[in-house]
Design an enzyme around this catalytic site. Structure first.
Site, mmCIF file in Angstrom:
data_model
loop_
_atom_site.group_PDB
_atom_site.id
_atom_site.type_symbol
_atom_site.label_atom_id
_atom_site.label_comp_id
_atom_site.label_asym_id
_atom_site.label_seq_id
_atom_site.Cartn_x
_atom_site.Cartn_y
_atom_site.Cartn_z
ATOM 1 N N HIS A 1 7.740 6.749 9.127
ATOM 2 C CA HIS A 1 7.103 7.545 8.073
ATOM 3 C C HIS A 1 5.638 7.161 7.858
ATOM 4 O O HIS A 1 4.911 7.850 7.134
ATOM 5 C CB HIS A 1 7.900 7.448 6.760
ATOM 6 C CG HIS A 1 7.671 6.197 5.973
ATOM 7 N ND1 HIS A 1 8.531 5.121 6.023
ATOM 8 C CD2 HIS A 1 6.696 5.850 5.105
ATOM 9 C CE1 HIS A 1 8.080 4.163 5.216
ATOM 10 N NE2 HIS A 1 6.970 4.585 4.642
ATOM 11 N N ASP B 1 14.022 5.308 10.681
ATOM 12 C CA ASP B 1 12.638 5.139 10.226
ATOM 13 C C ASP B 1 12.014 3.946 10.937
ATOM 14 O O ASP B 1 11.829 2.867 10.356
ATOM 15 C CB ASP B 1 12.619 4.961 8.709
ATOM 16 C CG ASP B 1 11.219 5.049 8.118
ATOM 17 O OD1 ASP B 1 10.283 5.388 8.866
ATOM 18 O OD2 ASP B 1 11.072 4.789 6.907
ATOM 19 N N GLY C 1 6.285 -4.909 -1.458
ATOM 20 C CA GLY C 1 6.386 -4.672 -0.034
ATOM 21 C C GLY C 1 5.697 -3.387 0.365
ATOM 22 O O GLY C 1 5.919 -2.351 -0.248
ATOM 23 N N SER D 1 4.984 -0.225 2.905
ATOM 24 C CA SER D 1 5.722 0.560 3.882
ATOM 25 C C SER D 1 5.411 0.082 5.293
ATOM 26 O O SER D 1 4.265 -0.213 5.634
ATOM 27 C CB SER D 1 5.353 2.037 3.758
ATOM 28 O OG SER D 1 5.929 2.606 2.617
ATOM 29 N N GLY D 2 6.438 0.003 6.121
ATOM 30 C CA GLY D 2 6.273 -0.401 7.505
ATOM 31 C C GLY D 2 6.234 -1.888 7.734
ATOM 32 O O GLY D 2 6.336 -2.362 8.875
#
Length: 266
Positions: free
Chosen positions: A72, A118, A211, A213-214
């Site tokens: 994403h 994802d 945190g 994303s990724g």
């Protein structure tokens, strides 16, 4: 064989998952500034907007030429670069390396509607020279499932509070693992959580809002080596200390065969 050779190359000088500057591990509620370069596999994925590079996601260096991140995080038409060795995003720092992607491989079955698969890989345009401030994380063995309450750490430049700006300095937060049986309860994440995911945090005490994303869910194995067991997928945008809504990560151990195959093919 190609993948085995790649792993041997990475392990040659520095190995994986053993930082030169070990992180200071604490049980502080919420996030805290990390010890500089104590998570040397953390990368900043940046995109070009009208000539200005902007941080958009985190990611994990898993070899001298490969980065693991979330599907994403990738948008068609954007120009990306990977920043390695960063600590304070706005500052110009010594030893930082910027490399463009040679290839970006998004999982073929990535489903943004239901947030399935994802995961994405970025092959860098050239191998990065590993150093004290730029190292690779180890991958877990295929199929490994962490036990309930396993202490892991999420790292990233995510928002320090709901709706706030991203952090300047890399953050870390302790997020104990929540087993699938608990996380999939109706009053937790319910059917949205699949066995290819891992949940961490969400007990109303430990924050999951730091945190990015990724970015990685870092878990230390019995030998003291850090492995990336998760990729921040969803849930971290909720307010901090939100009970029964832990951060949900793509479970890396579910995708080892996929990772191996792509690293060989590309």
């Amino acid at each position: 064989m190609k993948f085995a050779v790649a792993l041997l190359f990475v392990a040659g000088a520095y190995g994986c998952g053993i930082p030169t500057f070990p992180p200071l591990l604490s049980r502080v509620v919420g996030g805290e500034d990390v010890k500089p370069h104590s998570w040397p596999w953390q990368i900043s994925l940046q995109y070009n907007k009208e000539g200005e590079w902007r941080h958009t996601c985190g990611g994990t260096l898993i070899s001298d030429q490969w980065v693991l991140t979330a599907a994403h995080c990738i948008s068609k038409g954007r120009q990306y670069r990977v920043a390695m060795g960063k600590h304070n995003l706005p500052l110009t720092e010594e030893g930082v390396v910027f490399l463009s992607p040679a290839s970006i491989i998004v999982h073929e079955k990535w489903n943004p509607l239901f947030i399935r698969n994802d995961i994405a890989l970025i092959k860098l345009e050239s191998p990065v020279t590993l150093a004290d401030t730029i190292m690779a994380a180890c991958l877990p063995a295929a199929g490994v499932i962490l036990p309930h309450d396993e202490p892991c750490y999420v790292t990233g430049w995510g928002r320090t509070y709901t709706g706030g700006p991203i952090a300047d300095i890399l953050q870390q937060a302790l997020l104990p693992v929540v087993d699938h049986a608990t996380c999939s309860k109706p009053d937790w994440w319910g059917y949205q959580v699949k066995e290819t995911m891992v949940c961490a945090g969400g007990d109303g005490v430990v924050s999951g809002c730091n945190g990015d994303s990724g970015g990685p869910l870092n878990c230390q194995n019995s030998a003291g080596v850090w492995e990336v067991h998760g990729i921040v997928s969803f849930g971290s945008g909720l307010s901090c200390n939100f009970p029964k809504k832990p951060t949900v990560f793509t479970r890396v151990s579910s995708y080892i065969d996929w990772i191996d195959s792509k690293m060989v093919a590309y």
